[in-house]
Design a protein around this motif. Sequence first.
Motif, PDB file in Angstrom:
ATOM      1  N   TRP A  77       0.886  -1.164   0.000  1.00  0.00           N
ATOM      2  CA  TRP A  77       0.000   0.000   0.000  1.00  0.00           C
ATOM      3  C   TRP A  77       0.919   1.208   0.000  1.00  0.00           C
ATOM      4  N   GLY A  78       1.124   1.821  -1.152  1.00  0.00           N
ATOM      5  CA  GLY A  78       2.135   2.864  -1.277  1.00  0.00           C
ATOM      6  C   GLY A  78       3.503   2.225  -1.156  1.00  0.00           C
ATOM      7  N   LYS A  79       4.253   2.526  -0.085  1.00  0.00           N
ATOM      8  CA  LYS A  79       5.559   1.923   0.151  1.00  0.00           C
ATOM      9  C   LYS A  79       5.512   0.835   1.211  1.00  0.00           C
ATOM     10  N   GLU A  80       4.385   0.712   1.909  1.00  0.00           N
ATOM     11  CA  GLU A  80       4.279  -0.177   3.060  1.00  0.00           C
ATOM     12  C   GLU A  80       3.792  -1.579   2.652  1.00  0.00           C
ATOM     13  N   PRO A  81       4.564  -2.634   2.973  1.00  0.00           N
ATOM     14  CA  PRO A  81       4.077  -3.984   2.693  1.00  0.00           C
ATOM     15  C   PRO A  81       2.917  -4.334   3.635  1.00  0.00           C
ATOM     16  N   ILE A  82       1.849  -4.915   3.069  1.00  0.00           N
ATOM     17  CA  ILE A  82       0.680  -5.269   3.870  1.00  0.00           C
ATOM     18  C   ILE A  82       0.183  -6.646   3.456  1.00  0.00           C
ATOM     19  N   SER A  83      -0.635  -7.243   4.316  1.00  0.00           N
ATOM     20  CA  SER A  83      -1.270  -8.522   3.992  1.00  0.00           C
ATOM     21  C   SER A  83      -2.619  -8.239   3.323  1.00  0.00           C
ATOM     22  N   LEU A  84      -3.211  -9.289   2.762  1.00  0.00           N
ATOM     23  CA  LEU A  84      -4.520  -9.119   2.117  1.00  0.00           C
ATOM     24  C   LEU A  84      -5.598  -8.782   3.143  1.00  0.00           C
ATOM     25  N   VAL A  85      -5.443  -9.264   4.387  1.00  0.00           N
ATOM     26  CA  VAL A  85      -6.419  -8.956   5.437  1.00  0.00           C
ATOM     27  C   VAL A  85      -6.365  -7.460   5.775  1.00  0.00           C
ATOM     28  N   LYS A  86      -5.146  -6.923   5.911  1.00  0.00           N
ATOM     29  CA  LYS A  86      -5.010  -5.490   6.202  1.00  0.00           C
ATOM     30  C   LYS A  86      -5.474  -4.657   5.006  1.00  0.00           C
ATOM     31  N   LEU A  87      -5.208  -5.128   3.787  1.00  0.00           N
ATOM     32  CA  LEU A  87      -5.691  -4.433   2.590  1.00  0.00           C
ATOM     33  C   LEU A  87      -7.219  -4.385   2.594  1.00  0.00           C
ATOM     34  N   ASP A  88      -7.846  -5.472   3.013  1.00  0.00           N
ATOM     35  CA  ASP A  88      -9.308  -5.523   3.100  1.00  0.00           C
ATOM     36  C   ASP A  88      -9.813  -4.455   4.075  1.00  0.00           C
ATOM     37  N   ASP A  89      -9.139  -4.304   5.221  1.00  0.00           N
ATOM     38  CA  ASP A  89      -9.541  -3.285   6.191  1.00  0.00           C
ATOM     39  C   ASP A  89      -9.353  -1.874   5.627  1.00  0.00           C
ATOM     40  N   MET A  90      -8.244  -1.642   4.923  1.00  0.00           N
ATOM     41  CA  MET A  90      -7.986  -0.313   4.372  1.00  0.00           C
ATOM     42  C   MET A  90      -9.000   0.028   3.278  1.00  0.00           C
ATOM     43  N   LEU A  91      -9.344  -0.934   2.444  1.00  0.00           N
ATOM     44  CA  LEU A  91     -10.340  -0.700   1.394  1.00  0.00           C
ATOM     45  C   LEU A  91     -11.716  -0.453   2.000  1.00  0.00           C
ATOM     46  N   ASN A  92     -12.008  -1.111   3.129  1.00  0.00           N
ATOM     47  CA  ASN A  92     -13.270  -0.881   3.816  1.00  0.00           C
ATOM     48  C   ASN A  92     -13.349   0.571   4.293  1.00  0.00           C
ATOM     49  N   ILE A 117      -5.937 -10.771  -9.502  1.00  0.00           N
ATOM     50  CA  ILE A 117      -7.369 -11.045  -9.360  1.00  0.00           C
ATOM     51  C   ILE A 117      -7.777 -11.037  -7.890  1.00  0.00           C
ATOM     52  N   ASP A 118      -6.916 -11.549  -7.000  1.00  0.00           N
ATOM     53  CA  ASP A 118      -7.223 -11.516  -5.567  1.00  0.00           C
ATOM     54  C   ASP A 118      -7.386 -10.078  -5.076  1.00  0.00           C
ATOM     55  N   VAL A 119      -6.497  -9.195  -5.515  1.00  0.00           N
ATOM     56  CA  VAL A 119      -6.594  -7.785  -5.121  1.00  0.00           C
ATOM     57  C   VAL A 119      -7.846  -7.150  -5.735  1.00  0.00           C
ATOM     58  N   LEU A 120      -8.116  -7.445  -7.011  1.00  0.00           N
ATOM     59  CA  LEU A 120      -9.310  -6.886  -7.656  1.00  0.00           C
ATOM     60  C   LEU A 120     -10.595  -7.381  -6.992  1.00  0.00           C
ATOM     61  N   ASN A 121     -10.611  -8.635  -6.521  1.00  0.00           N
ATOM     62  CA  ASN A 121     -11.789  -9.149  -5.810  1.00  0.00           C
ATOM     63  C   ASN A 121     -12.042  -8.367  -4.526  1.00  0.00           C
ATOM     64  N   LEU A 122     -10.964  -8.013  -3.811  1.00  0.00           N
ATOM     65  CA  LEU A 122     -11.133  -7.208  -2.602  1.00  0.00           C
ATOM     66  C   LEU A 122     -11.683  -5.821  -2.951  1.00  0.00           C
ATOM     67  N   VAL A 123     -11.204  -5.243  -4.041  1.00  0.00           N
ATOM     68  CA  VAL A 123     -11.689  -3.922  -4.460  1.00  0.00           C
ATOM     69  C   VAL A 123     -13.164  -3.995  -4.832  1.00  0.00           C
ATOM     70  N   LYS A 124     -13.555  -5.023  -5.584  1.00  0.00           N
ATOM     71  CA  LYS A 124     -14.959  -5.174  -5.985  1.00  0.00           C
ATOM     72  C   LYS A 124     -15.846  -5.466  -4.783  1.00  0.00           C
ATOM     73  N   LYS A 125     -15.319  -6.182  -3.792  1.00  0.00           N
ATOM     74  CA  LYS A 125     -16.091  -6.511  -2.592  1.00  0.00           C
ATOM     75  C   LYS A 125     -16.566  -5.241  -1.881  1.00  0.00           C
ATOM     76  N   HIS A 126     -15.748  -4.199  -1.926  1.00  0.00           N
ATOM     77  CA  HIS A 126     -16.086  -2.942  -1.261  1.00  0.00           C
ATOM     78  C   HIS A 126     -16.715  -1.930  -2.211  1.00  0.00           C
ATOM     79  N   LYS A 127     -17.071  -2.376  -3.411  1.00  0.00           N
ATOM     80  CA  LYS A 127     -17.766  -1.562  -4.406  1.00  0.00           C
ATOM     81  C   LYS A 127     -16.991  -0.290  -4.774  1.00  0.00           C
ATOM     82  N   LEU A 128     -15.676  -0.409  -4.866  1.00  0.00           N
ATOM     83  CA  LEU A 128     -14.840   0.686  -5.337  1.00  0.00           C
ATOM     84  C   LEU A 128     -14.664   0.511  -6.839  1.00  0.00           C
TER      85      LEU A 128
END
Length: 138
Positions: A77-92, A117-128
């Motif tokens: 996320w920018g320069k910070e390495p994150i997990s998919l769970v944390k990415l899910d929280d940030m997208l929320n 596709i995993d990242v795009l699924n998280l984005v679509k999940k939050h309707k972004l």
Amino acid sequence: MARTFRRKRSMEAVSEINVTPLIDLAFALLIIFMITTPLLEQTIPLNLPKEEQRDQPSRSDMEIQVISIDEGGQVYWGKEPISLVKLDDMLNGLSTRPEPPVLSIRGDAAIQYQKIIDVLNLVKKHKLSRISLDTQVR
């Protein structure tokens, strides 16, 4: 009230400061910073997929968040390495904003397509819906 038109003596000190060169310098620096700032934002070195060159629409003043995926599959996320769970929280958190930013997704050309596709699924999940997939020009 008679006016006298005399020449100034050549030995008198000039009491005005010419600010024109300072304004020219300020504008030159402004242009340099406007050109170099977008180049500094891409910090994660990736081998992006290539596309044919085409005219890009100009980006107006919009907020852009960068999500990068390196060749090892690590998400940033920018320069910070994150997990998919944390990415899910940030997208929320982004999805609750009245004007969500554009998500610029940058994936290395060598990774499995499933990681993107995993990242795009998280984005679509939050309707972004404001998404940009970055590529290199051939």
